[in-house]
Design an enzyme around this catalytic site. Structure first.
Site, PDB file in Angstrom:
ATOM      1  CE  LYS A 111      -7.914   0.533   3.482  1.00 33.49           C
ATOM      2  NZ  LYS A 111      -6.802   1.294   4.102  1.00 33.49           N
ATOM      3  CB  CYS A 132      -4.074  -1.812   4.585  1.00 32.81           C
ATOM      4  SG  CYS A 132      -3.217  -1.384   6.139  1.00 32.81           S
ATOM      5  CD  GLU A 183      -2.695   1.122   2.606  1.00 31.91           C
ATOM      6  OE1 GLU A 183      -3.843   1.585   2.553  1.00 31.91           O
ATOM      7  OE2 GLU A 183      -2.204   0.618   3.645  1.00 31.91           O
TER       8      GLU A 183
END
Length: 323
Positions: free
Chosen positions: A157, A199, A82
């Site tokens: 995301k 993440c 990321e």
């Protein structure tokens, strides 16, 4: 620079090293009833660990060196963490440095993939979407490039990190980032079918199970974990996601100090479907390698058929917030 050791069928090669450092080699046992294919027949993947800064071109240079090394060692797919493109000092700088997917920086990575003949998982690109002019917010976008440099998938995301961790400070990703609205179907790659996440997504097992149900064999969680949550949760979460989904889990991570106010935990790793960490990075920038054994994955799912034992009739409200 890196040596390989032939392992018995029930063991995996585990490698991790820093640039210009001696590699760390280790073996990991498997259940005796489950065998692997001959190691040299298995696809090799590389997991890259970097310390991004606000300097995009310096970051690209570092990532390019790791990708070139991964290709030289025979990897078919390299994973970057990321914020591989940059980590800014504040939200205003983040917005200033962001680019659209058809911008110059992603063009450089496309050329890198072509030149190296390798697939790239670009694990969290600061994307200016088509709605940039209206809302002045970006997307945290996981981009997958094939070996010809073409974008074959992109995932925005969906779970944004809005948390306050004592000792680590507040994080308000939603202040400058919009959440994605959909999951990306798993993508067929030379290493297996890859499910894309980023993440904080790893804290939501529903996502990993949904991707596995859709056919994923590999789940990837490019990340930038902090110094408090990292030691406490990083490895535990990754191993849990691998065990429950019966997938390989690949997690490329940011490490070290990015600037005066931000540091990341590192410890990039690969976890197999049994929950064993089969590769991990040493401290600092570098990469680790692992072979993906889909025959072992299928054996796991056959011996522990948890997806056949699920009771969706009992889980109806699982996705709802706690009351």
């Amino acid at each position: 620079m890196l040596g390989f050791i032939t392992r018995p069928p029930h063991q995996l090669l585990c490698t991790g090293y820093r640039l210009l450092r001696t590699p760390v080699l280790c073996t990991q046992p498997r259940p005796r009833t489950m065998s692997s294919s001959t190691s040299w027949e298995l696809p090799l993947v590389a997991v890259c660990q970097v310390t991004s800064t606000p300097n995009k071109q310096e970051n690209f240079k570092t990532c390019a060196e790791l990708v070139q090394e991964a290709a030289r060692l025979g990897a078919c797919l390299a994973f970057l963490p990321e914020a591989f493109d940059f980590i800014a000092r504040n939200p205003a700088e983040t917005l200033l440095l962001s680019e659209p997917l058809n911008g110059d920086l992603l063009g450089q990575y496309s050329q890198l993939a072509r030149e190296c003949g390798i697939w790239l998982s670009l694990g969290g690109f600061h994307e200016r979407g088509q709605d940039w002019e209206q809302n002045q917010k970006i997307y945290n976008c996981h981009v997958l490039l094939n070996s010809k440099g073409s974008v074959v998938a992109s995932y925005r995301k969906t779970h944004l990190c809005d948390v306050e961790i004592p000792g680590q400070g507040p994080m308000r990703e939603s202040n400058y980032t919009k959440p994605g609205g959909t999951l990306e179907p798993p993508v067929k790659t030379p290493a297996g079918k890859v499910g894309l996440a980023i993440c904080y997504d790893m804290r939501f097992p529903e996502l990993s199970l949904k991707l596995a149900q859709a056919g994923a064999e590999i789940l990837t969680y490019p990340s930038a974990f902090g110094s408090v949550t990292g030691p406490a949760h990083w490895e535990v979460l990754l191993r849990a996601r691998a065990i429950e989904s019966q997938c390989y889990v690949i997690a490329a991570a940011q490490c070290g100090r990015h600037h005066e106010t931000r540091a990341s935990y590192g410890h990039s790793m690969v976890v197999d479907p049994w929950g064993t960490v089969v590769a991990r990075c040493s401290e600092g920038p570098g990469l680790c390698l692992a072979r993906i054994d889909l025959h072992f994955l299928q054996q796991m799912r056959q011996h522990l058929p948890v997806f056949q034992h699920r009771r969706p009739d009992l889980y109806g409200s699982l996705g709802h917030p706690l009351s």
